[in-house]
Design a protein around this motif. Sequence first.
Motif, PDB file in Angstrom:
ATOM      1  N   GLY A  11       0.794  -1.215   0.000  1.00 55.33           N
ATOM      2  CA  GLY A  11       0.000   0.000   0.000  1.00 55.33           C
ATOM      3  C   GLY A  11       0.833   1.275   0.000  1.00 55.33           C
ATOM      4  N   ASP A  12       2.148   1.155   0.262  1.00 56.85           N
ATOM      5  CA  ASP A  12       3.022   2.329   0.220  1.00 56.85           C
ATOM      6  C   ASP A  12       3.142   2.837  -1.219  1.00 56.85           C
ATOM      7  N   PRO A  25       9.277   8.786 -14.358  1.00 56.42           N
ATOM      8  CA  PRO A  25       8.775   8.016 -13.221  1.00 56.42           C
ATOM      9  C   PRO A  25       7.296   7.679 -13.387  1.00 56.42           C
ATOM     10  N   ILE A  26       6.909   6.544 -12.863  1.00 61.52           N
ATOM     11  CA  ILE A  26       5.524   6.083 -12.889  1.00 61.52           C
ATOM     12  C   ILE A  26       5.037   6.030 -11.446  1.00 61.52           C
ATOM     13  N   ARG A  31       2.132  -3.606  -4.211  1.00 65.23           N
ATOM     14  CA  ARG A  31       1.073  -4.619  -4.174  1.00 65.23           C
ATOM     15  C   ARG A  31       1.481  -5.846  -3.374  1.00 65.23           C
ATOM     16  N   THR A  32       2.782  -6.144  -3.335  1.00 63.56           N
ATOM     17  CA  THR A  32       3.278  -7.331  -2.624  1.00 63.56           C
ATOM     18  C   THR A  32       4.578  -6.981  -1.903  1.00 63.56           C
ATOM     19  N   ASP A  47       0.833  -1.943  -8.170  1.00 63.51           N
ATOM     20  CA  ASP A  47      -0.333  -1.501  -8.934  1.00 63.51           C
ATOM     21  C   ASP A  47       0.096  -0.272  -9.716  1.00 63.51           C
ATOM     22  N   GLY A  48      -0.294  -0.220 -10.986  1.00 68.68           N
ATOM     23  CA  GLY A  48       0.078   0.911 -11.827  1.00 68.68           C
ATOM     24  C   GLY A  48       1.235   0.604 -12.764  1.00 68.68           C
ATOM     25  N   VAL A  49       1.816  -0.597 -12.631  1.00 69.64           N
ATOM     26  CA  VAL A  49       2.943  -1.014 -13.475  1.00 69.64           C
ATOM     27  C   VAL A  49       2.708  -2.468 -13.884  1.00 69.64           C
ATOM     28  N   SER A  50       2.913  -2.786 -15.165  1.00 72.46           N
ATOM     29  CA  SER A  50       2.820  -4.200 -15.527  1.00 72.46           C
ATOM     30  C   SER A  50       4.161  -4.871 -15.303  1.00 72.46           C
TER      31      SER A  50
END
Length: 80
Positions: A11-12, A25-26, A31-32, A47-50
């Motif tokens: 969550g950070d 930067p993205i 997530r993990t 989350d937000g990156v594949s």
Amino acid sequence: MTDFNARHAVGDAFWAYKGLRGENPIACVLRTPAELLSGHTPVAWLDGVSGCIALTHLEPRLVAEGAALKSTAQGAADHG
């Protein structure tokens, strides 16, 4: 990797760099917990990156934003 997991929780918020660190930067969210990919590269899934990102290509967003704000405030103080 153990140190990373001790300092950062799922969550950070992070900046992720898919290429050179510091470029494009993205904004993403952890997530993990970090894990070892193929036995040699510490990575995290966000989350937000594949795909996953090497820990060397992650920067906590609050730290980066705080440094930018501090730099801006210092510059204003110097010129004020």
